[in-house]
Enzyme design. Sequence first.
Site, PDB file in Angstrom:
ATOM      1  N   HIS A 231       0.823  -1.222   0.073  1.00 27.83           N
ATOM      2  CA  HIS A 231      -0.032  -0.058  -0.041  1.00 27.83           C
ATOM      3  C   HIS A 231       0.871   1.225  -0.115  1.00 27.83           C
ATOM      4  O   HIS A 231       1.761   1.387  -0.882  1.00 27.83           O
ATOM      5  CB  HIS A 231      -1.082  -0.141   1.021  1.00 27.83           C
ATOM      6  CG  HIS A 231      -2.155   0.919   1.153  1.00 27.83           C
ATOM      7  ND1 HIS A 231      -2.627   1.655   0.204  1.00 27.83           N
ATOM      8  CD2 HIS A 231      -2.947   1.298   2.155  1.00 27.83           C
ATOM      9  CE1 HIS A 231      -3.516   2.441   0.483  1.00 27.83           C
ATOM     10  NE2 HIS A 231      -3.675   2.279   1.816  1.00 27.83           N
ATOM     11  N   HIS A 272      -1.335   0.788 -12.737  1.00 31.60           N
ATOM     12  CA  HIS A 272      -2.308   1.145 -12.054  1.00 31.60           C
ATOM     13  C   HIS A 272      -3.625   0.158 -12.134  1.00 31.60           C
ATOM     14  O   HIS A 272      -3.934  -0.316 -13.002  1.00 31.60           O
ATOM     15  CB  HIS A 272      -2.681   2.651 -12.436  1.00 31.60           C
ATOM     16  CG  HIS A 272      -3.448   3.397 -11.508  1.00 31.60           C
ATOM     17  ND1 HIS A 272      -4.950   3.089 -11.425  1.00 31.60           N
ATOM     18  CD2 HIS A 272      -3.094   4.121 -10.533  1.00 31.60           C
ATOM     19  CE1 HIS A 272      -5.177   4.054 -10.165  1.00 31.60           C
ATOM     20  NE2 HIS A 272      -4.034   4.408  -9.634  1.00 31.60           N
ATOM     21  N   ASP A 327       3.564   7.651  -7.903  1.00 27.65           N
ATOM     22  CA  ASP A 327       4.794   7.178  -7.041  1.00 27.65           C
ATOM     23  C   ASP A 327       6.046   7.313  -7.922  1.00 27.65           C
ATOM     24  O   ASP A 327       7.183   7.708  -7.384  1.00 27.65           O
ATOM     25  CB  ASP A 327       4.713   5.686  -6.518  1.00 27.65           C
ATOM     26  CG  ASP A 327       3.714   5.827  -5.330  1.00 27.65           C
ATOM     27  OD1 ASP A 327       3.466   6.756  -4.915  1.00 27.65           O
ATOM     28  OD2 ASP A 327       3.261   4.614  -5.079  1.00 27.65           O
TER      29      ASP A 327
HETATM   30  N1  CMX Z   1       5.869  -4.187 -12.945  1.00 31.33           N
HETATM   31  C1  CMX Z   1       5.859  -5.567 -13.157  1.00 31.33           C
HETATM   32  N2  CMX Z   1       4.675  -6.190 -13.158  1.00 31.33           N
HETATM   33  C2  CMX Z   1       3.559  -5.341 -13.451  1.00 31.33           C
HETATM   34  C3  CMX Z   1       3.711  -3.963 -13.282  1.00 31.33           C
HETATM   35  C4  CMX Z   1       4.741  -3.431 -13.203  1.00 31.33           C
HETATM   36  N3  CMX Z   1       4.848  -1.941 -13.103  1.00 31.33           N
HETATM   37  N4  CMX Z   1       2.214  -3.603 -13.443  1.00 31.33           N
HETATM   38  C5  CMX Z   1       1.526  -4.627 -13.520  1.00 31.33           C
HETATM   39  N5  CMX Z   1       2.317  -5.870 -13.543  1.00 31.33           N
HETATM   40  C6  CMX Z   1       1.964  -7.168 -13.479  1.00 31.33           C
HETATM   41  C7  CMX Z   1       1.020  -7.534 -12.308  1.00 31.33           C
HETATM   42  O1  CMX Z   1       1.894  -8.037 -11.303  1.00 31.33           O
HETATM   43  C8  CMX Z   1       0.043  -8.790 -12.727  1.00 31.33           C
HETATM   44  O2  CMX Z   1       1.087  -9.824 -12.676  1.00 31.33           O
HETATM   45  P1  CMX Z   1       0.242 -11.058 -12.278  1.00 31.33           P
HETATM   46  O3  CMX Z   1      -0.799 -11.500 -13.499  1.00 31.33           O
HETATM   47  O4  CMX Z   1       1.181 -12.054 -12.487  1.00 31.33           O
HETATM   48  O5  CMX Z   1      -0.344 -10.824 -11.056  1.00 31.33           O
HETATM   49  C9  CMX Z   1      -0.033  -8.238 -14.217  1.00 31.33           C
HETATM   50  O6  CMX Z   1       1.063  -7.493 -14.552  1.00 31.33           O
HETATM   51  C10 CMX Z   1      -1.333  -7.418 -14.438  1.00 31.33           C
HETATM   52  O7  CMX Z   1      -1.573  -6.475 -13.697  1.00 31.33           O
HETATM   53  P2  CMX Z   1      -2.426  -5.193 -13.914  1.00 31.33           P
HETATM   54  O8  CMX Z   1      -3.906  -5.788 -14.063  1.00 31.33           O
HETATM   55  O9  CMX Z   1      -1.896  -4.479 -15.089  1.00 31.33           O
HETATM   56  O10 CMX Z   1      -2.535  -4.503 -12.659  1.00 31.33           O
HETATM   57  P3  CMX Z   1      -2.778  -4.689 -11.154  1.00 31.33           P
HETATM   58  O11 CMX Z   1      -3.992  -4.070 -10.729  1.00 31.33           O
HETATM   59  O12 CMX Z   1      -2.595  -6.247 -10.710  1.00 31.33           O
HETATM   60  O13 CMX Z   1      -1.627  -3.990 -10.278  1.00 31.33           O
HETATM   61  C11 CMX Z   1      -0.050  -2.470  -9.589  1.00 31.33           C
HETATM   62  C12 CMX Z   1      -1.587  -2.559 -10.109  1.00 31.33           C
HETATM   63  C13 CMX Z   1      -0.001  -0.842  -9.305  1.00 31.33           C
HETATM   64  C14 CMX Z   1       0.013  -3.083  -8.217  1.00 31.33           C
HETATM   65  C15 CMX Z   1       0.923  -2.808 -10.362  1.00 31.33           C
HETATM   66  O14 CMX Z   1       0.974  -2.214 -11.688  1.00 31.33           O
HETATM   67  C16 CMX Z   1       2.370  -2.637  -9.770  1.00 31.33           C
HETATM   68  O15 CMX Z   1       2.922  -3.750  -8.982  1.00 31.33           O
HETATM   69  N6  CMX Z   1       3.158  -1.935 -10.179  1.00 31.33           N
HETATM   70  C17 CMX Z   1       4.306  -1.421  -9.637  1.00 31.33           C
HETATM   71  C18 CMX Z   1       4.380  -1.031  -8.037  1.00 31.33           C
HETATM   72  C19 CMX Z   1       3.915   0.406  -7.994  1.00 31.33           C
HETATM   73  O16 CMX Z   1       4.603   1.134  -8.665  1.00 31.33           O
HETATM   74  N7  CMX Z   1       3.170   0.653  -7.038  1.00 31.33           N
HETATM   75  C20 CMX Z   1       2.514   1.835  -6.680  1.00 31.33           C
HETATM   76  C21 CMX Z   1       1.107   1.924  -7.182  1.00 31.33           C
HETATM   77  C22 CMX Z   1       0.352   3.342  -7.086  1.00 31.33           C
HETATM   78  C23 CMX Z   1      -0.932   3.651  -7.295  1.00 31.33           C
HETATM   79  O17 CMX Z   1      -1.650   2.393  -7.167  1.00 31.33           O
HETATM   80  O18 CMX Z   1      -1.581   4.905  -7.532  1.00 31.33           O
END
Ligand code: CMX
Length: 392
Positions: A231, A272, A327
């Site tokens: 989070h 996102h 972020d």
């Molecule tokens: N890097 C690596 N893998 C990523 C990714 C990234 N930046 N963004 C998405 N993915 C992966 C997910 O982990 C997911 O993998 P699995 O199917 O193996 O679980 C897949 O791609 C599909 O993901 P999604 O449906 O596009 O996005 P989610 O809702 O699952 O996840 C988020 C969203 C933010 C957690 C993810 O993009 C991520 O982990 N980003 C990197 C961490 C980060 O920057 N966090 C801050 C978030 C800030 C905010 O929410 O505003």
Amino acid sequence: MVGYLDNEEVLCEVTENHLNTGLRGIPVGTCRTSFVTPDEGVHYCGYPISELVEYAPEDVIYLLFNKELPNQEQAAKFRSELSNRATVPEGVEEVLQSLPKHGHPMDWLSIGIHTLGMFETTGDWLEDALNLIARMPRLMGLIFRYREGRERDIPVDDVTKSLVARFVDTLDLAGIDNEKMTKVVSTYMVLHMDHGGGNLSTFTGKSIASGKATVYSAIAGAMNALSGPLHGRANQSCLEFVLKVGTSDEEEVEKFVRKELAERRPVFGFGHAVLSVEDPRATAQFELGQKICPDDENFKIIRALRKVAPKVLSENKKIRNPNANVDIASGALLHHVGLRDPTYYTTFFGWARVAGIGAQIVDERVVMRAGRGVPIYRPKYFPENQELRHVD
Ligand code: CMX
């Protein structure tokens, strides 16, 4: 939106597949302060965040509590009301003095908020929420000062100043451009104040308040929720990630991103859960960085990442949004203005969220259901693999 639904409309069929998924997507309520759309991101009381970036935090707090932007007179009155509420009880510093210096700043923040509540709670939801908001800048500054062992000669809190100026004054770092720091922290505050009703920290705060614990207990609990790496702590991880990239050479950055993905590590600052474009909060921070620190090494790295990472991430069709999220830039900007230690970054997120969570708690306690408030939270759990038994 629910306001347009008739009472019988089915919002979501809950099936067995929804169980043990963290309530993901299950409708639970309405939110009066903010909502998120895939193309414009978060909106506060109907305004897209991109239109609020230049507002002062005090005006945006007013908006979240009153659901309209203040006119000049209302803005001045609200600022003076906050000043009247701002004094942090003296004993708070003694408690901070006793905390372990190696403790995470988010734990300090949660304890600090609890401590404020122990010194004074009125029991009126709105009063307590506004008192806490008014006392947060001093508490934030004191947390830095005591945790870093700089507890001597802390400047007096000039409560007539803006919220962020009071934090910057309390911090009183040598060799810092206070005006720049105030601008960066103010922008950060406005961008992070609220994000709908169902994010973990907001939901936690509202759940605690639903049992009629105090605003202070509810928001301290919300801060504990925010502190998790999945989070709020992601913004700490994001600057750590940028520092690890270590170069703004685009070819090198691309190699780095590919290596992270190959080793199954997240590319921080991208992706996102709701948005399908670059988060306007990221765009706003890139614009600010371009004005105040275009040649800063970390800013150059995130500019290169912004160019390279979406291209690489979009090769993976599973990733719904390969663009920059909020972020990506906040850490580089905070670092540039002198806030160098990323372990503090989530506390800024928490400080900002006190406004949104506070406003949502007030809405749920005294406005919703014609003023009766939302009852105590009680989702349903089923027993798993258990037979009825009796002790012989
Ligand atoms: N890097 C690596 N893998 C990523 C990714 C990234 N930046 N963004 C998405 N993915 C992966 C997910 O982990 C997911 O993998 P699995 O199917 O193996 O679980 C897949 O791609 C599909 O993901 P999604 O449906 O596009 O996005 P989610 O809702 O699952 O996840 C988020 C969203 C933010 C957690 C993810 O993009 C991520 O982990 N980003 C990197 C961490 C980060 O920057 N966090 C801050 C978030 C800030 C905010 O929410 O505003």
